[in-house]
Design a protein around this motif. Structure first.
Motif, PDB file in Angstrom:
ATOM      1  N   ASN A   1       0.839  -1.221   0.000  1.00 24.58           N
ATOM      2  CA  ASN A   1       0.000   0.000   0.000  1.00 24.58           C
ATOM      3  C   ASN A   1       0.864   1.258   0.000  1.00 24.58           C
ATOM      4  O   ASN A   1       0.574   2.219  -0.710  1.00 24.58           O
TER       5      ASN A   1
ATOM      6  N   ASP B   1       5.042   6.599   4.398  1.00 20.63           N
ATOM      7  CA  ASP B   1       5.244   6.906   2.979  1.00 20.63           C
ATOM      8  C   ASP B   1       5.059   8.386   2.716  1.00 20.63           C
ATOM      9  O   ASP B   1       4.587   9.134   3.586  1.00 20.63           O
TER      10      ASP B   1
ATOM     11  N   GLY C   1      -1.783  10.270   1.256  1.00 19.26           N
ATOM     12  CA  GLY C   1      -2.364  10.469   2.589  1.00 19.26           C
ATOM     13  C   GLY C   1      -3.789   9.926   2.670  1.00 19.26           C
ATOM     14  O   GLY C   1      -4.354   9.454   1.685  1.00 19.26           O
ATOM     15  N   ILE C   2      -4.349  10.016   3.868  1.00 20.45           N
ATOM     16  CA  ILE C   2      -5.687   9.450   4.108  1.00 20.45           C
ATOM     17  C   ILE C   2      -6.536  10.465   4.859  1.00 20.45           C
ATOM     18  O   ILE C   2      -6.097  11.028   5.875  1.00 20.45           O
TER      19      ILE C   2
ATOM     20  N   ILE D   1     -10.841   2.338   6.898  1.00 16.04           N
ATOM     21  CA  ILE D   1     -10.034   1.603   5.913  1.00 16.04           C
ATOM     22  C   ILE D   1      -9.676   0.197   6.410  1.00 16.04           C
ATOM     23  O   ILE D   1      -9.281  -0.642   5.611  1.00 16.04           O
TER      24      ILE D   1
ATOM     25  N   TYR E   1     -13.512  -1.840   2.261  1.00 19.39           N
ATOM     26  CA  TYR E   1     -13.583  -0.377   2.312  1.00 19.39           C
ATOM     27  C   TYR E   1     -12.419   0.232   1.536  1.00 19.39           C
ATOM     28  O   TYR E   1     -11.256   0.022   1.857  1.00 19.39           O
TER      29      TYR E   1
ATOM     30  N   ALA F   1     -11.167   4.060   0.132  1.00 17.48           N
ATOM     31  CA  ALA F   1     -11.495   5.491   0.124  1.00 17.48           C
ATOM     32  C   ALA F   1     -11.902   5.867  -1.301  1.00 17.48           C
ATOM     33  O   ALA F   1     -11.292   5.418  -2.267  1.00 17.48           O
TER      34      ALA F   1
ATOM     35  N   GLY G   1      -8.001  -0.947  -4.873  1.00 16.07           N
ATOM     36  CA  GLY G   1      -8.017  -2.405  -4.890  1.00 16.07           C
ATOM     37  C   GLY G   1      -9.377  -2.832  -4.388  1.00 16.07           C
ATOM     38  O   GLY G   1     -10.340  -2.075  -4.470  1.00 16.07           O
ATOM     39  N   LEU G   2      -9.408  -3.998  -3.817  1.00 12.47           N
ATOM     40  CA  LEU G   2     -10.691  -4.536  -3.379  1.00 12.47           C
ATOM     41  C   LEU G   2     -11.061  -4.046  -1.968  1.00 12.47           C
ATOM     42  O   LEU G   2     -12.183  -4.199  -1.517  1.00 12.47           O
TER      43      LEU G   2
ATOM     44  N   LEU H   1      -9.495  -5.167   0.837  1.00 14.49           N
ATOM     45  CA  LEU H   1      -9.418  -6.288   1.793  1.00 14.49           C
ATOM     46  C   LEU H   1      -8.082  -6.345   2.517  1.00 14.49           C
ATOM     47  O   LEU H   1      -7.982  -6.909   3.600  1.00 14.49           O
TER      48      LEU H   1
ATOM     49  N   LEU I   1      -6.102  -4.292   4.229  1.00 18.93           N
ATOM     50  CA  LEU I   1      -5.969  -3.807   5.616  1.00 18.93           C
ATOM     51  C   LEU I   1      -6.843  -4.603   6.585  1.00 18.93           C
ATOM     52  O   LEU I   1      -6.493  -4.753   7.753  1.00 18.93           O
ATOM     53  N   ALA I   2      -7.976  -5.108   6.086  1.00 18.80           N
ATOM     54  CA  ALA I   2      -8.818  -5.942   6.961  1.00 18.80           C
ATOM     55  C   ALA I   2      -8.047  -7.217   7.319  1.00 18.80           C
ATOM     56  O   ALA I   2      -8.088  -7.684   8.470  1.00 18.80           O
TER      57      ALA I   2
ATOM     58  N   SER J   1       1.385   8.951   4.845  1.00 19.00           N
ATOM     59  CA  SER J   1       0.710   8.238   5.943  1.00 19.00           C
ATOM     60  C   SER J   1       1.755   7.435   6.709  1.00 19.00           C
ATOM     61  O   SER J   1       2.786   7.064   6.146  1.00 19.00           O
TER      62      SER J   1
ATOM     63  N   PHE K   1       1.647   3.942   8.961  1.00 16.29           N
ATOM     64  CA  PHE K   1       0.915   2.819   9.560  1.00 16.29           C
ATOM     65  C   PHE K   1       1.788   2.258  10.680  1.00 16.29           C
ATOM     66  O   PHE K   1       2.966   1.967  10.463  1.00 16.29           O
TER      67      PHE K   1
HETATM   68  P1  ADP Z   1      -6.972  -1.680  -1.311  1.00 20.97           P
HETATM   69  O1  ADP Z   1      -6.951  -2.991  -1.965  1.00 20.97           O
HETATM   70  O2  ADP Z   1      -8.104  -0.794  -1.761  1.00 20.97           O
HETATM   71  O3  ADP Z   1      -5.668  -0.999  -1.298  1.00 20.97           O
HETATM   72  P2  ADP Z   1      -6.691  -1.883   1.540  1.00 20.97           P
HETATM   73  O4  ADP Z   1      -7.568  -2.564   2.540  1.00 20.97           O
HETATM   74  O5  ADP Z   1      -5.267  -2.327   1.488  1.00 20.97           O
HETATM   75  O6  ADP Z   1      -7.413  -2.055   0.155  1.00 20.97           O
HETATM   76  O7  ADP Z   1      -6.753  -0.357   1.796  1.00 20.97           O
HETATM   77  C1  ADP Z   1      -8.004   0.247   2.011  1.00 20.97           C
HETATM   78  C2  ADP Z   1      -7.952   1.718   1.615  1.00 20.97           C
HETATM   79  O8  ADP Z   1      -7.062   2.410   2.479  1.00 20.97           O
HETATM   80  C3  ADP Z   1      -7.375   1.957   0.235  1.00 20.97           C
HETATM   81  O9  ADP Z   1      -8.390   1.853  -0.730  1.00 20.97           O
HETATM   82  C4  ADP Z   1      -6.824   3.358   0.354  1.00 20.97           C
HETATM   83  O10 ADP Z   1      -7.872   4.270   0.194  1.00 20.97           O
HETATM   84  C5  ADP Z   1      -6.405   3.459   1.793  1.00 20.97           C
HETATM   85  N1  ADP Z   1      -4.936   3.244   1.997  1.00 20.97           N
HETATM   86  C6  ADP Z   1      -4.337   2.153   2.472  1.00 20.97           C
HETATM   87  N2  ADP Z   1      -3.008   2.345   2.595  1.00 20.97           N
HETATM   88  C7  ADP Z   1      -2.762   3.613   2.192  1.00 20.97           C
HETATM   89  C8  ADP Z   1      -1.592   4.428   2.086  1.00 20.97           C
HETATM   90  N3  ADP Z   1      -0.390   3.966   2.438  1.00 20.97           N
HETATM   91  N4  ADP Z   1      -1.729   5.682   1.632  1.00 20.97           N
HETATM   92  C9  ADP Z   1      -2.943   6.166   1.289  1.00 20.97           C
HETATM   93  N5  ADP Z   1      -4.095   5.461   1.367  1.00 20.97           N
HETATM   94  C10 ADP Z   1      -4.009   4.193   1.811  1.00 20.97           C
END
Ligand code: ADP
Length: 454
Positions: free
Chosen positions: A331, A359, A363-364, A372, A377, A379, A396-397, A399, A401-402, A430, A432
């Motif tokens: 991510n 990174d 950003g978020i 997220i 979910y 964004a 992506g899908l 999934l 982060l879940a 962001s 994490f």
């Molecule tokens: P995806 O497959 O959509 O990346 P994730 O569950 O990995 O699914 O992430 C969920 C959402 O969190 C992403 O769609 C994105 O909007 C946000 N996100 C995750 N990691 C980052 C990041 N490092 N920087 C910005 N947005 C992020």
């Protein structure tokens, strides 16, 4: 008893029907004519219509109080001298004082002493030339004057009206609330049912697609390594491009399908967990490896400050932890435009190991920072990020982060994000954070994985 030839008429104003019936029986047996009114207003009307010789009034009536009834009767010229005897369950100085001010003639308390009532009635019926008031008061006390009592009674009435209105409003509100809750409950149930159908459907599709996809990928690798095809590709850039796009597409599809299957297995508690000592350095190095090519192609500077510390270790499931960090590092790269930075650092704080993946990406938004980690979910605006020249495109899908959250929480850890907000121009980035307990964990129960999903 009175020696008048016609029967004296008594008006009795009392809302309590059983008290009224009892007094009626007694007074009729004493030879009086009795009229009963059950409310203050009816009492005043009955007095005007019938001009009774004496009025008995209960002070606690439902509409007007006995004080008000007395005051209104006194204000009407016909009743200036009519004996009005108050009957009350209250025996306080205040009540007696108010009765005095209302020009009530005499004051009896409940329960009624029949002899006393009879004597009192006889006394007043025998002598009604002048208004005689025999309510005794404590001389030292200051009692209200007539205006004050009237004002007070008026205020009491106002409050009673306001109270009644509030009560009705409250009841309406409660009824509305209960019905909204009922609606929400049934909507929630319906949503849960639909959610379950959606989950089942997605998982069934993932399983159905995986088998033919595996077959396709098998044929694809045969094609890639076949000498005939290799010969064909020689000098044919078009064919090279088609094949690498095909391979990329297959890999992307497999990643999505694997994520769906993993999430369904995690949710059902079907994931086998193997606890082993894990060296942090090995874990992170293996999680970075799949991205080496992309990092180079996209000119992303990856700094890894924990790399030098070979001593940090923890106990956990290496494959699951690797999967979690692959998602986080993936991510960080995915949502950072070309030429950006990704920093991985680790810090030990007593028994907690805190790993940060930072990174310089888009950003978020603060509103998204909790959501997220929910399944599916994404964004809304991630598609805005399309500066990547490689396969690493935003969206992506939802999934990854879940899965991370479930894995980290199953290790009794904690995952969260910090970001100043989403901005595709200024790139606030962001961070994490993953916090894991360092002490040896004897057992990783499937239940905790299951819990973090349900
Ligand atoms: P995806 O497959 O959509 O990346 P994730 O569950 O990995 O699914 O992430 C969920 C959402 O969190 C992403 O769609 C994105 O909007 C946000 N996100 C995750 N990691 C980052 C990041 N490092 N920087 C910005 N947005 C992020």
């Amino acid at each position: 008893m009175s020696d008048q030839t016609t029967k004296p008429t008594i008006l009795y104003i009392e809302d309590d029907q059983s008290s009224a019936a009892l007094i009626e029986r007694i007074l009729v047996s004493f030879g009086y004519d009795l009229m009963i009114a059950y409310t203050g207003l009816d009492g005043i009307r009955a007095a005007i219509d019938n001009t009774p010789d004496l009025v008995l009034v209960d002070l606690d009536l439902p509409d007007l109080t006995g004080f008000e009834v007395a005051m209104r009767l006194r204000e009407l010229g016909d009743f200036r001298k009519t004996p009005i005897i108050a009957i009350s369950s209250q025996d306080t100085d205040e009540y007696r004082g108010m009765a005095r001010v209302a020009e009530i003639s005499s004051y009896l308390t409940k329960p009624i002493n029949v002899q006393q009532l009879y004597d009192k009635i006889e006394q007043y019926l025998g002598d009604n030339d002048d208004l005689l008031i025999d309510i005794e008061l404590d001389q030292d006390k200051n009692y209200f004057d007539r205006e004050t009592v009237q004002h007070l009674l008026y205020k009491i009435r106002e409050l009673e009206f306001a109270n009644e209105e509030l009560r009705v409003n409250n009841r309406d509100l409660v009824e509305q609330l209960v019905s909204s809750l009922r609606d929400a409950e049934s909507t929630n149930e319906e949503l849960r049912r639909l959610d379950q159908i959606k989950d089942d459907f997605i998982q069934r599709v993932a399983h159905e697609v995986r088998t033919p996809l595996t077959v396709l990928m098998g044929y694809f690798s045969v094609i890639e390594i076949s000498p005939e095809i290799k010969a064909l590709r020689q000098g044919q850039q078009d064919i090279d491009l088609y094949l690498s796009s095909l391979g990329e597409g297959f890999n992307r599809m497999r990643k999505v399908i694997d994520e769906i299957i993993m999430i369904s297995r995690l949710a059902a508690g079907k994931v086998e967990i193997t606890m082993v000592p894990v060296l942090l350095n090995d874990l992170l190095t293996s999680a970075v490896r799949p991205f080496e090519e992309a990092i180079e192609q996209r000119d992303i500077a990856l700094e890894y400050t924990a790399r030098m510390d070979h001593s940090i270790s923890l106990v956990g499931d290496l494959d699951l932890l690797r999967l979690a960090f692959i998602n986080l590092i993936g991510n960080a790269i995915k949502y950072t435009p070309d030429g950006g930075h990704v920093y991985i650092s680790a810090q030990r704080d007593k028994n907690i190991l805190r790993i940060a993946i930072q990174d310089t990406g888009i950003g978020i938004d603060p509103n998204d920072q909790h959501r997220i980690f929910d399944r599916f979910y994404s964004a809304d605006s991630v598609m805005l990020h399309s500066t990547s020249k490689t396969a690493f495109r935003g969206g992506g899908l939802g999934l990854g982060l879940a899965i991370c959250k479930a894995v980290i929480e199953a290790h009794r850890g904690h995952i969260y994000v910090e970001s100043a907000g989403l901005n595709t121009e200024e790139l606030p980035g962001s961070i994490f954070y993953v916090e894991l307990p360092i002490e040896a964990q004897e057992e990783l129960d499937k239940a905790s994985i299951y819990e973090s999903f349900n």
